[in-house]
Scaffold this motif. Sequence first.
Motif, short mmCIF file in Angstrom:
data_model
loop_
_atom_site.label_atom_id
_atom_site.label_comp_id
_atom_site.label_asym_id
_atom_site.label_seq_id
_atom_site.Cartn_x
_atom_site.Cartn_y
_atom_site.Cartn_z
N ARG A 54 0.85 -1.02 0.26
CA ARG A 54 -0.12 -0.07 0.04
C ARG A 54 0.74 1.32 0.11
NH1 ARG A 54 -1.17 -2.48 4.93
NH2 ARG A 54 0.24 -1.58 6.77
N ASP A 55 2.01 0.97 0.37
CA ASP A 55 3.21 2.40 0.23
C ASP A 55 3.77 2.31 -0.88
OD1 ASP A 55 2.35 3.01 3.03
OD2 ASP A 55 3.66 1.60 3.91
N GLN A 56 3.31 1.48 -1.90
CA GLN A 56 4.00 1.59 -3.36
C GLN A 56 5.46 1.04 -3.38
OE1 GLN A 56 1.81 2.44 -5.81
NE2 GLN A 56 0.49 2.29 -4.20
N TYR A 57 5.62 0.26 -2.20
CA TYR A 57 7.04 -0.42 -2.46
C TYR A 57 6.81 -1.64 -3.33
CZ TYR A 57 9.45 1.74 1.37
OH TYR A 57 9.78 2.60 2.35
N GLU A 58 7.43 -1.81 -4.39
CA GLU A 58 7.43 -2.73 -5.33
C GLU A 58 8.57 -3.73 -5.57
OE1 GLU A 58 5.47 -2.68 -9.78
OE2 GLU A 58 6.65 -0.77 -9.22
N GLY A 61 12.67 -1.95 -2.53
CA GLY A 61 11.36 -2.71 -2.60
C GLY A 61 11.86 -4.19 -2.15
N LEU A 62 13.03 -4.54 -2.85
CA LEU A 62 13.72 -5.62 -2.37
C LEU A 62 14.42 -5.63 -0.82
CD1 LEU A 62 16.04 -6.02 -5.76
CD2 LEU A 62 14.21 -7.65 -4.83
N VAL A 116 13.36 -15.39 -4.09
CA VAL A 116 14.12 -14.42 -4.82
C VAL A 116 13.48 -13.35 -5.25
CG1 VAL A 116 15.90 -14.17 -6.68
CG2 VAL A 116 15.93 -16.21 -5.13
N GLY A 117 14.10 -12.04 -5.18
CA GLY A 117 13.42 -10.85 -5.49
C GLY A 117 14.31 -10.31 -6.85
N ILE A 118 13.56 -9.81 -7.87
CA ILE A 118 14.06 -9.28 -8.86
C ILE A 118 13.31 -7.93 -9.40
CG2 ILE A 118 14.54 -9.64 -11.57
CD1 ILE A 118 14.66 -12.54 -11.06
N GLU A 119 14.12 -6.94 -9.39
CA GLU A 119 13.66 -5.69 -9.87
C GLU A 119 14.38 -5.52 -11.17
OE1 GLU A 119 11.61 -2.28 -9.63
OE2 GLU A 119 11.49 -3.95 -8.13
N VAL A 120 13.52 -4.79 -12.17
CA VAL A 120 13.99 -4.46 -13.64
C VAL A 120 14.16 -3.02 -13.78
CG1 VAL A 120 13.69 -4.92 -15.88
CG2 VAL A 120 12.88 -6.67 -14.48
N LYS A 121 15.32 -2.59 -14.33
CA LYS A 121 15.42 -1.06 -14.67
C LYS A 121 16.03 -0.81 -15.75
CE LYS A 121 14.55 0.16 -10.45
NZ LYS A 121 13.51 0.98 -10.23
N ALA A 122 15.49 0.08 -16.79
CA ALA A 122 15.99 0.23 -17.92
C ALA A 122 16.78 1.22 -18.01
CB ALA A 122 14.79 0.63 -18.83
N ALA A 123 17.99 1.16 -17.24
CA ALA A 123 18.86 2.30 -17.24
C ALA A 123 20.33 1.52 -17.08
CB ALA A 123 18.68 2.90 -15.62
#
Length: 112
Positions: A28-32, A62-63, A45-52
Motif C-alpha cells: 500500500r506504500d507503493q514499495y514494489e 522494494g527488495l 528471490v526478488g528481481i527488480e528491472v531497471k531500464a538504465a
Amino acid sequence: MENFVLGELARQLTWARASVRLFHCRDRDQYEVDAVLEDNAGRVVGIEVKAAETVRSDDFRGLRLLQRRLGDRFRAGFVLYCGEEQLGFGDGLACLPISALWTSRLDGAVLS
C-alpha cells in the motif's frame, strides 16, 4: 524492459529443475518488486528491472523491504539493468546485467 524480463523468466521457469512460482509484489506504500520467485520450500528471490545503465541504492528499496519482511526465507535480491557490471549492494543484494538471464549467474540463484 520489465515485460520482456518477466516474459523471459516465465519462459525459463517452464523448464527449470525446481518448481518455482512467479509473483509480483506491491504494498500500500507503493514499495514494489517486479518479480518474486518462490520455490516449494518457501525460499524467495526478488528481481527488480531497471531500464538504465546505472544502479542506485534506492533501486533496491522494494527488495530491502521484502528482505526484512521475509527474513531467512529471502535468499537473494537482484536488480537487472542495462549496464555491464555485477556489483554487490549489501547482504544478499546485487545488480546484474540483463544478460544474466541467459547465464549461470542468475540460474544458480533462481532456477536451481
